[in-house]
Design an enzyme around this catalytic site. Structure first.
Site, PDB file in Angstrom:
ATOM      1  N   SER A 243      19.668  17.303  25.464  1.00 23.69           N
ATOM      2  CA  SER A 243      21.058  17.511  25.893  1.00 23.69           C
ATOM      3  C   SER A 243      21.481  18.969  25.869  1.00 23.69           C
ATOM      4  O   SER A 243      22.195  19.438  26.762  1.00 23.69           O
ATOM      5  CB  SER A 243      22.009  16.699  25.010  1.00 23.69           C
TER       6      SER A 243
ATOM      7  N   HIS B 163      25.094  20.957  22.328  1.00 23.19           N
ATOM      8  CA  HIS B 163      25.735  20.939  23.645  1.00 23.19           C
ATOM      9  C   HIS B 163      26.504  22.232  23.891  1.00 23.19           C
ATOM     10  O   HIS B 163      26.337  22.892  24.930  1.00 23.19           O
ATOM     11  CB  HIS B 163      26.720  19.768  23.738  1.00 23.19           C
TER      12      HIS B 163
END
Length: 219
Positions: free
Chosen positions: A146, A198
């Site tokens: 991610s 992230h």
């Protein structure tokens, strides 16, 4: 003029290669992720060697000072790969499918446009920095692509928006999706998410795109 012709030839050659050769880094990232994730039971069967893919031997060595000391010991032992390899481990099917889809889309976009080496460098830089951010914030019990996906999004999006003559196009609706998804994840609605990876990945991707933007505006 000669250099321009050579560049056109190189670009034409890249587009005429079979797709699997155009996207060898993208395909490699997906293959390693699928193999590692399934091979280690979606993070449930890490013993005896799966823990070598995690950034730390321990889920959480304690304080930031403890994490720093643990990481330093591992790096001095030559276990440098730990800075990257957490990106290959995913914890459930949806996690894997979501990340592999966007790795294919964004990684493929960068690799087709700028070549395999550029994508490899961009991925490695984003992976290392996003993994370190998550590790120092929350410890070592995380995995997934991610951070890299958000980094690739930032890299492609900022260049598509601000680079003069950019080779990239990124739909505003897709950019909005990424930002909304980041907010949803940060609120804890979808479970335990590596939010620091992230955020760090996105920032690193944006910064990596800046040199191209600056060069385009200085011509």
């Amino acid at each position: 003029e000669i250099s321009a012709k050579k560049r056109q030839i190189r670009l034409r050659d890249r587009w005429e290669r079979p797709p699997i050769l155009q996207l060898r880094v993208t395909v490699g990232l997906i293959a390693l992720s699928v193999a590692a994730t399934i091979g280690f039971g979606f993070g449930t069967k890490l013993d005896p060697i799966g823990h070598l893919l995690m950034i730390s031997k321990f889920v959480d060595p304690g304080s930031v000072a403890g994490r720093t000391a643990e990481l330093a010991i591992q790096l001095r032992s030559g276990e440098i790969w730990r800075l990257v390899t957490p990106i290959f481990l995913h914890m459930d099917v949806l996690h894997l499918v979501f990340n592999m889809y966007w790795t294919a889309m964004l990684g493929g976009m960068v690799e087709r446009t700028q070549g395999s080496w550029r994508l490899l460098v961009v991925v490695l830089v984003i992976a290392v920095l996003s993994n370190l951010a998550q590790y120092f914030a929350k410890g070592g019990g995380f995995g997934g692509m991610s951070g890299v996906v958000f980094g690739l999004f930032g890299y492609v999006w900022i260049r598509s928006k601000y680079e003069l003559g950019s080779p990239y196009y990124f739909p505003p609706s897709t950019a909005a999706f990424f930002l909304v998804w980041m907010i949803i994840c940060s609120l804890g609605i979808v479970g335990n998410i590596a939010n620091h990876a992230h955020s760090a990945g996105l920032v690193v991707g944006l910064l990596l795109g800046l040199p191209s933007i600056l060069r385009s505006r200085m011509r």
